[in-house]
Design an enzyme around this catalytic site. Structure first.
Site, mmCIF file in Angstrom:
data_model
loop_
_atom_site.group_PDB
_atom_site.id
_atom_site.type_symbol
_atom_site.label_atom_id
_atom_site.label_comp_id
_atom_site.label_asym_id
_atom_site.label_seq_id
_atom_site.Cartn_x
_atom_site.Cartn_y
_atom_site.Cartn_z
ATOM 1 C CD GLU A 100 -1.760 -2.410 1.524
ATOM 2 O OE1 GLU A 100 -0.570 -2.671 1.824
ATOM 3 O OE2 GLU A 100 -2.668 -3.259 1.602
ATOM 4 C CG PHE B 141 -9.682 -10.272 10.612
ATOM 5 C CD1 PHE B 141 -8.416 -10.645 11.067
ATOM 6 C CD2 PHE B 141 -9.923 -10.273 9.245
ATOM 7 C CE1 PHE B 141 -7.424 -11.011 10.173
ATOM 8 C CE2 PHE B 141 -8.933 -10.647 8.353
ATOM 9 C CZ PHE B 141 -7.683 -11.020 8.820
ATOM 10 C CD GLN B 142 -7.323 -7.707 6.996
ATOM 11 O OE1 GLN B 142 -8.236 -7.461 6.204
ATOM 12 N NE2 GLN B 142 -6.133 -8.148 6.582
ATOM 13 C CE LYS C 104 -17.134 -6.962 2.963
ATOM 14 N NZ LYS C 104 -16.478 -8.261 3.196
ATOM 15 C CG MET D 89 22.715 12.219 3.571
ATOM 16 S SD MET D 89 23.910 13.316 2.766
ATOM 17 C CE MET D 89 22.965 13.963 1.394
#
Lengths: 585, 170
Positions: A53, A115-116, A165, A483
């Site tokens: 993502e 969940f999630q 959802k 760096m």
């Protein structure tokens, strides 16, 4: 006409289409399945499936920065949303317009540690311009249209819409964008005319003026870049720019001093330090630019033009602050300048240019050339020479390679240079390049990378393969987090704690494993041919450019130092960083 | 750019859309950017328009106060930000409920002082009072200070609410 009833998922798609969206970047999951189902049943929006993502958000940033349109992201709840956080923060820091749609567990499960599930609006509140949790499909159309309005108006930024959802299944009426007016958000785009007149009067008195411009010009659109060119040429003043503003003014012009700041040119930084009138348009006095605040352009009057009122007087006091869009303010400024028939002090300006030319003669970007080993600066120079006459877009990761690219690749047009400036996100460049390439399929898109940064989002080569986005990944491979190593050398007694990359992959074989083409260059003699081979390869290329392992990035203003205290060459003894400076790294 | 000797105290009124999370945005802004909140009050003030008014008392240098106002104003659901300390002459009030326990001379003294402060007794037992006192914050500070040796056990304060003097609305 009967009200049109659509499911929440259909409302999302219809609103995207009505907002002019043709491409979105995303990754499916349980809480966004209804939206993915609606996506499947239409053909107006193209979905680019990323591999993580974070890549989706950076790709959307690349799309947005190269087109001027908002980027759109679709991810699932929980880990989908948390993985997007780095990209959202990156877009917030660099003022990139994004609309990120996140799935959420069903409304009756919110707060139950489902969940999630995660508190997406809570987590993303500080890293978005605004966010919404949509509680019913009835609100969804309004929120969708408001989100695009908020993301793109005023100072642009990312927004998140969290959609449970069950809301995606609910039916509700759809309304078009023209029927949605935001209740509170009315950013000011026109600058105050009296302040602009005062600014013109101040500019007219300048003996040692400088334009200091930033990403605000780019964000305002190509017209603002046109106006900037007109005004700078009208005045004959020198101009420098931040990392974010490169390309707004053509680098080939004689009034261009190069980038300023920590790794800016000697002439740009000294001109900033000695100027008597500073005209800041769309830059925000970032600490990488100012160096030590109390020694920043100490004898100057400062004009600051910014669309965000909170940028003015945040870090540096502005003698004249103008809140407004860079393009609008420049337009008014040029008009007033012309109507007043301003006479500038030409002899003072000629003296000023003589001083600047004296600084230029130090040739601060020069480096020790080599016949045996590829110097990273040389690699960028050759890349520039061999690609400058094409339609080329450059993205970068973060580190030495990024600064060398900013110093040695020169931009003539806005929106061609995409780099993570504010947040400094390693892993930005590859997905951003894919986003650019999707928007500009025929352009040459190059991610100038380091071997450390590239590994942070390397999985996106797979995305490039799937969607035939022929991005070129040009890795300056010095086997160090360069760096970090440079700072360890300057500040920590050369104790290179964990900045050497053990067990690097063979980038050529890695490219081949993805089905891409791998090219390796080891000597300066073969570099040009290999770069040409890269350009001529129709698909994605991973270019492993093996460079000098110990080259440092100069010139440099050490932390805690002033603009006129630059280190020019590879002389670490000169880098006397104070104890206070160490904390500013 | 902080100048420690230059700290000012300001009361800022913020009119916001009463949407979910708006208070979290305001509080997150203060904590995220390292600003101080001395007190904060919030309640819906217009049910039809769904607007709430937040009154914040904060301290900082003039530059920090200017930043706070600019940062508040750029929050998307914010209608208006007014600095009641600078932009207008304002009246400020705070209400406190104060519980004092004790008996004998101290109890009598507490009741006598409450009268001087125009505090009302809103609950009493044989060995306790709950006083309701309203006024400027320093008046409440003074009353609490006086109650401390007389058996003060519990304090609940609303924080400051403020409004501009004169006929003009926010």
């Amino acid at each position: 006409m009967a009200a049109q009833e659509l499911t929440g998922a259909e409302i999302v798609i219809k609103a995207l289409v009505d907002q002019g969206v043709d491409t979105i970047f995303g990754y499916p999951g349980g809480a966004v399945l209804p939206i993915y189902d609606a996506l499947f049943q239409q053909n107006k929006i193209r979905h680019i499936l990323v591999r993580h993502e974070q890549g989706a958000v950076h790709a959307a940033e690349g799309y947005a920065r190269s087109t001027g349109k908002p980027g759109v992201v679709l991810v699932t709840s929980g880990p989908g949303a948390t993985n997007a956080v780095t990209g959202l923060t990156d877009a917030l820091m660099d003022s990139i317009p994004l609309v990120c749609l996140t799935g959420q567990v069903a409304t009756h499960l919110i707060g139950n540690d489902a969940f999630q599930e995660c508190d997406t609006v809570g987590i993303t509140r500080p890293c978005t311009k605004h966010n919404w949790l949509v509680n019913s499909a009835k609100e969804l159309t309004r929120v969708m249209h408001e989100a695009f309005y908020v993301a793109t108006n005023g100072r642009p930024g990312p927004v998140v819409i969290d959609i449970p959802k069950d809301v995606q299944f609910q039916k509700a009426e759809y309304v078009g964008p023209q029927n949605v007016v935001h209740k509170t958000y009315r950013p000011k785009v026109k600058g105050d005319i009296e302040a602009i007149k005062a600014a013109v009067d101040l500019i007219a008195t300048a003996k040692k003026p400088i334009f200091y411009t930033g990403g605000g010009i780019i964000n305002s659109g190509p017209f603002a870049s046109q106006l900037l060119r007109e005004f700078v040429q009208l005045t004959g003043f020198p101009i420098t720019s931040t990392l974010m503003g490169l390309g707004a003014y053509p680098a080939s012009d004689k009034q261009w001093l190069g980038m300023l700041g920590m790794h800016g040119t000697y002439e740009a930084n000294n001109a900033m330090h000695d100027c008597d009138v500073m005209i800041n348009i769309g830059a925000r006095f970032d600490d990488r630019v100012t160096g030590r605040i109390d020694a920043f352009a100490p004898n100057s009057k400062k004009i600051h033009i910014d669309i965000d009122a909170s940028s003015i007087n945040k870090i540096i006091h502005a003698d004249i602050g103008i809140v407004g869009d860079a393009g609008h303010v420049l337009e008014d400024m040029i008009r007033i300048w012309k109507s007043k028939a301003v006479k500038i002090d030409k002899s003072a300006l000629a003296d000023w240019w003589r001083q600047i030319d004296h600084w230029r003669d130090r040739r601060s970007l020069d480096y020790k050339k080599s016949d045996e080993i590829i110097k990273p600066q040389y690699a960028i120079e050759r890349l520039y020479q061999l690609t400058k006459d094409r339609e080329t877009y450059i993205t970068t990761e973060v580190g030495q390679h990024q600064m060398w690219a900013a110093q040695h690749y020169h931009f003539e047009k806005p929106n061609r240079w995409l780099t993570s400036g504010g947040l400094g996100t390693m892993g930005y460049g590859l997905p951003a390049a894919i986003g650019v390439q999707i928007a500009h399929p025929d352009a040459l898109v190059i991610d100038i990378a380091g071997e450390a940064s590239i590994q942070m989002c390397i999985q996106e080569i797979s995305t490039a393969m799937q969607f035939m986005a022929p991005v070129k990944i040009f890795i300056l491979n010095n086997e160090y987090m360069g760096m970090v190593r440079q700072w360890q050398e300057l500040l920590h007694g050369g104790r290179y704690s964990h900045s050497y990359s053990e067990s690097l992959p063979d980038f050529v074989k890695l490219a081949e494993a993805f089905g891409a083409v791998g090219i390796r260059a080891k000597t300066p003699g073969e570099l040009d041919d290999k770069i040409k081979q890269m350009i001529d390869t129709p698909g994605p290329v991973v270019f492993d450019c093996v460079v000098d392992k110990f080259e440092n990035c100069y010139p440099m203003i050490p932390s805690g130092a002033a603009h006129n205290e630059m280190i020019l060459g590879d002389d670490p003894e000169a880098a006397m960083v104070t104890e206070e400076g160490k904390m500013l790294v | 750019m902080s100048n420690e000797s230059n700290i000012e105290r300001h009361t800022i009124a913020v009119l916001v859309d009463n949407e979910a999370g708006v208070l979290a945005r305001v509080i997150g802004l203060f904590s995220g950017r390292g600003y101080n909140i001395e007190s904060l009050t919030v309640a819906e003030v217009d049910q039809a328009e769904h607007t709430s008014r937040i009154t914040i008392v904060t301290v900082g240098t003039p530059m920090v106060i200017e930043q706070i106002k600019a940062q508040l104003a750029r929050l998307v659901p914010v209608h208006k930000v007014v600095d009641l300390t600078v932009d207008t002459k304002a009246v400020e009030r705070e209400m406190a409920l104060i519980k004092v326990t004790g008996s004998g001379e101290k109890r009598v003294e507490a009741l006598r002082l409450s009268d001087a402060f125009r505090a009302r007794v809103i609950d009493t037992t044989h060995n306790s009072f709950v006083f309701e006192v309203t006024g400027a914050p320093d008046k409440i500070d003074a009353f609490i200070g006086l109650m401390r040796p007389l058996g003060l056990v519990d304090v609940s304060r609303t924080g400051v609410v403020a409004i501009a003097r004169g006929p003009e609305a926010m």
